[in-house]
Design an enzyme around this catalytic site. Structure first.
Site, PDB file in Angstrom:
ATOM      1  N   ASP A 127      78.849  77.027  82.744  1.00  0.00           N
ATOM      2  CA  ASP A 127      78.873  75.629  82.103  1.00  0.00           C
ATOM      3  C   ASP A 127      77.427  75.500  81.674  1.00  0.00           C
ATOM      4  O   ASP A 127      76.955  74.458  81.386  1.00  0.00           O
ATOM      5  CB  ASP A 127      79.083  74.573  82.976  1.00  0.00           C
ATOM      6  CG  ASP A 127      80.183  74.954  83.630  1.00  0.00           C
ATOM      7  OD1 ASP A 127      81.461  74.752  82.935  1.00  0.00           O
ATOM      8  OD2 ASP A 127      80.480  74.794  84.988  1.00  0.00           O
ATOM      9  N   LYS A 160      77.247  78.025  76.549  1.00  0.00           N
ATOM     10  CA  LYS A 160      77.309  79.257  75.697  1.00  0.00           C
ATOM     11  C   LYS A 160      77.915  79.117  74.464  1.00  0.00           C
ATOM     12  O   LYS A 160      77.606  79.904  73.487  1.00  0.00           O
ATOM     13  CB  LYS A 160      77.993  80.361  76.646  1.00  0.00           C
ATOM     14  CG  LYS A 160      77.359  80.726  77.970  1.00  0.00           C
ATOM     15  CD  LYS A 160      78.206  81.594  78.818  1.00  0.00           C
ATOM     16  CE  LYS A 160      79.176  81.082  79.325  1.00  0.00           C
ATOM     17  NZ  LYS A 160      79.277  80.166  80.306  1.00  0.00           N
ATOM     18  N   GLY A 192      85.495  76.893  79.434  1.00  0.00           N
ATOM     19  CA  GLY A 192      85.609  75.781  78.584  1.00  0.00           C
ATOM     20  C   GLY A 192      84.281  75.757  77.743  1.00  0.00           C
ATOM     21  O   GLY A 192      83.377  75.427  78.312  1.00  0.00           O
ATOM     22  N   HIS A 193      84.235  76.392  76.426  1.00  0.00           N
ATOM     23  CA  HIS A 193      83.303  76.321  75.738  1.00  0.00           C
ATOM     24  C   HIS A 193      83.214  74.885  74.771  1.00  0.00           C
ATOM     25  O   HIS A 193      84.097  74.986  73.990  1.00  0.00           O
ATOM     26  CB  HIS A 193      83.232  77.458  74.924  1.00  0.00           C
ATOM     27  CG  HIS A 193      82.790  78.678  76.062  1.00  0.00           C
ATOM     28  ND1 HIS A 193      82.841  80.134  75.660  1.00  0.00           N
ATOM     29  CD2 HIS A 193      82.564  78.964  77.379  1.00  0.00           C
ATOM     30  CE1 HIS A 193      82.656  80.864  76.539  1.00  0.00           C
ATOM     31  NE2 HIS A 193      82.284  80.200  77.699  1.00  0.00           N
ATOM     32  N   GLN A 232      82.067  81.891  82.322  1.00  0.00           N
ATOM     33  CA  GLN A 232      81.458  81.546  83.373  1.00  0.00           C
ATOM     34  C   GLN A 232      79.889  81.977  83.309  1.00  0.00           C
ATOM     35  O   GLN A 232      79.369  81.841  82.469  1.00  0.00           O
ATOM     36  CB  GLN A 232      82.507  82.242  84.525  1.00  0.00           C
ATOM     37  CG  GLN A 232      83.723  81.684  84.890  1.00  0.00           C
ATOM     38  CD  GLN A 232      84.862  82.468  83.974  1.00  0.00           C
ATOM     39  OE1 GLN A 232      84.711  83.555  83.453  1.00  0.00           O
ATOM     40  NE2 GLN A 232      85.551  81.631  83.452  1.00  0.00           N
ATOM     41  N   ASP A 282      66.897  67.944  76.920  1.00  0.00           N
ATOM     42  CA  ASP A 282      66.782  66.475  76.903  1.00  0.00           C
ATOM     43  C   ASP A 282      67.299  65.671  78.133  1.00  0.00           C
ATOM     44  O   ASP A 282      66.642  64.394  78.218  1.00  0.00           O
ATOM     45  CB  ASP A 282      67.604  65.845  75.612  1.00  0.00           C
ATOM     46  CG  ASP A 282      69.067  66.273  75.648  1.00  0.00           C
ATOM     47  OD1 ASP A 282      69.093  67.761  75.736  1.00  0.00           O
ATOM     48  OD2 ASP A 282      70.002  65.724  75.729  1.00  0.00           O
ATOM     49  N   GLY A 328      69.956  69.018  72.614  1.00  0.00           N
ATOM     50  CA  GLY A 328      71.146  68.104  72.466  1.00  0.00           C
ATOM     51  C   GLY A 328      72.223  68.793  72.281  1.00  0.00           C
ATOM     52  O   GLY A 328      72.456  70.056  72.171  1.00  0.00           O
TER      53      GLY A 328
END
Length: 430
Positions: free
Chosen positions: A14, A17, A41-42, A225, A334, A416
């Protein structure tokens, strides 16, 4: 001259990537996904529009770029075609750009059923898998009883091998886990119906990558991962079932390690982890809640809340050594904007012994106490900054501190969620 660039997560996953692969793909000819499955989950944000990819490489949104799913990926065809349909509905011509290795191991509904039954049986000691059948599919692959995408091209042989495999799965489900069996007839019908649709996508990925390199194309190898979830080098048994370290790019694509030119490790400026397992810098206080809320720390695949903590240099050093990381990309700078002070875990204390590098395995890591150095926060807005020199002085000091402590250049800084919210300090693909 072409560059083969490997992008890996340098923490527990997470790290962001997908955004970085998408950004770098502007100069690439191909992107190769080489391990994991639809447990990944990208998340990409382009001009404010969010796209979440689970199986398909993050380069798929770029015209003129080929996207490959390598042999190291475990493939759920139901999930694949669901993702393809969503992207094509959004105007992305996936079937023109995507290619898949015939050696990909297949994930079946019975794999998912086993995954979920095993997690339920573990109770409080559950690993925290996504329940999508990733581990059982890799288990069958290693045991040499699994089915591969190529098998689907031979219907009669596929049916025979599917029946044998599902008999084994259903025996476990019924007699060990006391769970409902999965219908062989339903799976055979559904998976064989995918054969004609997937046939045009099947490609020798190793040969295709070789030809891209010969043509002078840059290739990005996209990991899923993070390094601390590696099956061999991570916090075993609280790990994923594949090689998330950079070496997995070679075994999961068929491209030899001599042709992997640069390893880019992606790391947040703090740490997160999903599921069970030790997490030395975890924050269960207001600061941890702040990081979770500002960083939107919820899994793109499962929606689960992520555990949050300070940045962990011993864990990063383990990832750097295991993957020969060439340079780092820091993401979510940020998220720290409002904090008056920032803690950096410089080393661990394990039963009175100083450890500068995280130990191997969960039991040893659980005995480690983090030792911190406190740095001043910058308490000003960095969202969307693209020029390194316009960052607050204390933010630049924080980045310089990490470079010095880890002995690696920080090549990219993300400020961001959008693709354009990025500072590129080094040109990785010329």
């Amino acid at each position: 001259m072409s560059t083969n660039l490997v992008v890996i997560g340098a923490q527990w996953g997470d790290e962001g990537k997908g955004k970085i692969v998408d950004l770098l793909t502007e100069k690439a000819g191909a992107v190769v996904r080489y391990q994991g499955g639809h447990n990944a989950g990208h998340t990409l944000v382009i001009d404010g529009k969010k796209t979440v990819l689970h199986l398909i490489p993050a380069g798929i949104l770029h015209a003129g770029v080929k996207s490959y799913i390598g042999n190291g990926v475990v493939l759920c065809l139901r999930a694949l075609f669901t993702e393809i349909a969503a992207l094509e509905a959004a105007g992305v011509p996936v079937m023109e750009r995507l290619h898949i290795s015939p050696a990909c191991a297949l994930i079946l509904p019975s794999h998912s059923a086993l995954d979920q039954a095993r997690e339920a049986a573990r109770g409080a000691n559950k690993i925290g898998t996504t329940g999508r059948g990733i581990g059982p599919a890799y288990e069958d692959k290693i045991a040499r009883r699994g089915l591969r995408l190529a098998d689907l091209m031979h219907p009669e042989t596929f049916r025979e091998r599917l029946r044998e495999l599902m008999d084994f799965h259903n025996f476990q489900l019924e007699h060990y886990y006391h769970a409902a069996p999965v219908s062989y007839d339903d799976v055979a019908a559904e998976w064989l119906a995918y054969a004609a649709r997937v046939r045009p996508l099947i490609t020798d990925v190793t040969l295709a990558a070789y030809r891209h390199r010969e043509a002078g194309d840059h290739i990005i190898f996209e990991g899923a991962q993070g390094a601390m979830l590696d099956i061999d080098h991570g916090t075993y048994p609280f790990v994923t079932s594949s090689s998330t370290a950079a070496g997995g790019a070679a075994t999961g694509s068929g491209v030899g390690p001599r042709h992997l030119d640069y390893i880019l490790g992606i790391a947040k400026v703090y740490s997160t982890r999903v599921g069970g397992g030790p997490f030395p810098t975890e924050l269960l206080d207001a600061t941890g809640k702040h990081l979770a809320e500002v960083g939107h720390e919820y899994g793109a695949t499962t929606g689960r809340a992520r555990r949050c903590g300070w940045i962990d240099l011993p864990a990063l050093r383990r990832a750097i050594y295991n993957s020969s990381i060439s340079g780092l990309c820091l993401t979510k700078l940020d998220v720290l904007d409002a904090l008056p002070q920032i803690q950096v875990c410089t080393h661990y204390d394990m039963d009175g012994e100083r450890l500068d590098v995280a130990p191997v395995g969960a039991d040893e890591l659980a005995r480690c106490q983090p030792v911190y150095e406190t740095l001043p926060g910058w308490q000003s807005d960095t969202v969307g900054i693209t020029d390194y020199n316009t960052l607050p002085e204390k933010a630049r000091a924080y980045i310089a501190y990490l470079e010095n402590a880890l002995g690696l250049p920080i090549a990219i800084v993300s400020t961001g969620p959008d693709r354009v919210h990025t500072i590129q300090r080094e040109t990785l693909l010329g």
